[in-house]
Write an enzyme that holds these catalytic residues in place. Structure first.
Site, PDB file in Angstrom:
ATOM      1  N   ARG A  85       0.844  -1.188   0.000  1.00 16.66           N
ATOM      2  CA  ARG A  85       0.000   0.000   0.000  1.00 16.66           C
ATOM      3  C   ARG A  85       0.885   1.246   0.000  1.00 16.66           C
ATOM      4  NH1 ARG A  85      -2.445  -3.438   3.794  1.00 16.66           N
ATOM      5  NH2 ARG A  85      -4.591  -4.039   3.277  1.00 16.66           N
ATOM      6  N   LYS A 118      -7.442   0.074  -4.122  1.00 19.17           N
ATOM      7  CA  LYS A 118      -8.828   0.552  -4.154  1.00 19.17           C
ATOM      8  C   LYS A 118      -9.115   1.343  -5.430  1.00 19.17           C
ATOM      9  CE  LYS A 118      -9.310   0.694   0.880  1.00 19.17           C
ATOM     10  NZ  LYS A 118      -9.597   1.532   2.071  1.00 19.17           N
ATOM     11  N   HIS A 121      -4.449 -17.454  14.464  1.00 15.11           N
ATOM     12  CA  HIS A 121      -2.998 -17.307  14.433  1.00 15.11           C
ATOM     13  C   HIS A 121      -2.357 -18.678  14.581  1.00 15.11           C
ATOM     14  CE1 HIS A 121      -2.385 -13.040  14.028  1.00 15.11           C
ATOM     15  NE2 HIS A 121      -3.287 -12.786  14.969  1.00 15.11           N
ATOM     16  N   ASP A 131       3.130 -21.045  11.184  1.00 13.40           N
ATOM     17  CA  ASP A 131       3.458 -19.986  10.229  1.00 13.40           C
ATOM     18  C   ASP A 131       4.557 -20.392   9.252  1.00 13.40           C
ATOM     19  OD1 ASP A 131       1.604 -18.207  11.166  1.00 13.40           O
ATOM     20  OD2 ASP A 131       3.014 -16.933  12.242  1.00 13.40           O
TER      21      ASP A 131
END
Length: 378
Positions: free
Chosen positions: A38, A62, A126, A156
């Site tokens: 972003r 967006k 998580h 993870d």
């Protein structure tokens, strides 16, 4: 040397944890990894080892022009990886169907905890939640005590990122051999469960008690555990095989105690732990390591993250290096023509948007127009 993934281009949609770890590993191996962030970038990136070796484009997803730009990036890429909840990329217009329509050779790597399907797929979680469903968390801890989170290594990184990488490499090889692109659904619950394959095998053979702290490899055995030394530091003790167990007993003086002859009698393990613990408590960790150094007793010091890089073996192999002012593990594995060099750390506020777009043949006027439309940040 040429790194093994030289010439492979991967688009990484910015995320946290296992996604960046997978992107790091691919970059370590020579892939060109372009990270789509972003506008504003990733705070603290210059000290984040997981972000090393990337180029960065800052895109506003967006904005329709931003979505179109990602599709243009994908058109020239070999793979994309993303770690959003199921449906997020579809809502952005960047789902698997949309991108495979742009590039039918694309390997689309998806990293989630619960997977792309199943009743829990849309929900948050998580690492510890994911491994809880596999039997792994239940199996880690001391007898009679609560389960112990094994950092976030099992879900993870082990069950997630490395299975994502393995799946993407397998799919890339298939594409090289003439196959179409495909989606790689890497779920931490799948990978962590597969990491438990040996334990499930032992359970099926009647060799594994379905409770933590009573078994051969979970700290239940006196010859597979950690022990405190006289200075409060710790040793890892793992002489499983008879010849290594005999060497351990000889070096500690425990060979004179016939009670320890019954190595595999699980009923006696708690009492034997007390004997081993008492023996090892008589010297400091480093004094014991002077005894065990160079032997087959299967003993190693339990090192802190500060100590580990300086250990003679780790230093001799160059396992760690200071890079960008951050001590970090170097790329693994290594190859016959040399270990991969450690890619550079991401610079503070790094933004390669213009350079990346120019390398795709996009002219300056269009790049400026995208910036004016706030589709990209330069």
């Amino acid at each position: 040397m040429d790194k093994p993934l030289k010439g492979v281009r991967v688009i990484e949609m910015a995320g946290i944890g296992p996604g960046p770890f997978a992107g790091m590993w691919l970059a370590d191996q020579g892939a060109e990894v372009i990270r789509v962030e972003r506008p504003g970038g990733s705070p603290g990136a210059e000290r984040d080892v997981l972000l090393r070796g990337r180029r960065v484009v800052q895109v506003n997803l967006k904005a329709p022009e931003g979505v179109a730009l990602v599709k243009q990036l994908v058109a020239s890429a070999d793979a994309i990886l993303e770690g959003f909840r199921p449906g997020v990329m579809e809502r952005l217009g960047l789902g698997a169907d949309a991108l495979l329509a742009v590039n039918d050779k694309l390997v689309y790597g998806r990293m989630t905890g619960w997977g792309q399907s199943g009743p829990w797929a849309p929900t948050a979680g998580h690492d510890m939640n994911y491994i809880a469903l596999t039997g792994a968390l239940h199996a880690i801890g001391r007898a009679g005590e609560r389960p112990v989170p094994p950092l976030n290594l099992v879900g993870d990184f082990g069950g997630g990122a490395m299975f994502l990488v393995a799946g993407m490499l397998a799919a890339l090889l298939a594409v090289k051999n003439g196959a179409k692109g495909r989606v790689v659904d890497a779920a931490m619950v799948d990978g962590a469960a597969l990491l438990m394959a040996m334990m499930y095998s032992f359970k099926g053979m009647g060799l594994w008690r379905d409770a933590a702290g009573y078994n051969l490899l979970d700290g239940g055995a006196h010859f597979y555990d950690t022990y405190e030394c006289a200075d409060g530091k710790w040793l890892s003790v793992a002489p499983i095989e008879p010849q290594f167990y005999a060497e351990f007993r000889r070096l500690t003086g425990l060979d004179a105690d016939p009670v320890l002859d019954a190595q595999m009698d699980a009923k006696g393990w708690p009492a034997l732990k007390e004997r081993v613990g008492a023996a090892l408590k008589t010297r400091t960790r480093d004094e014991w390591m002077a005894v065990f150094e160079g032997t087959d007793a299967c003993v190693a010091p339990v090192l802190s993250m500060t100590e580990a890089p300086a250990h003679p073996h780790m230093a001799a192999r160059g396992v760690f290096a200071e890079n960008g002012g951050v001590m970090q593990p170097r790329p693994a594995p290594r190859y016959s023509d040399g270990a991969p060099e450690t890619p550079p750390m991401m610079a503070r506020g790094q933004n390669d948007t213009r350079a990346v777009l120019e390398s795709l043949g996009i002219d300056g006027a269009r790049i400026d127009a995208l910036a004016a439309a706030k589709a990209v940040a330069l």
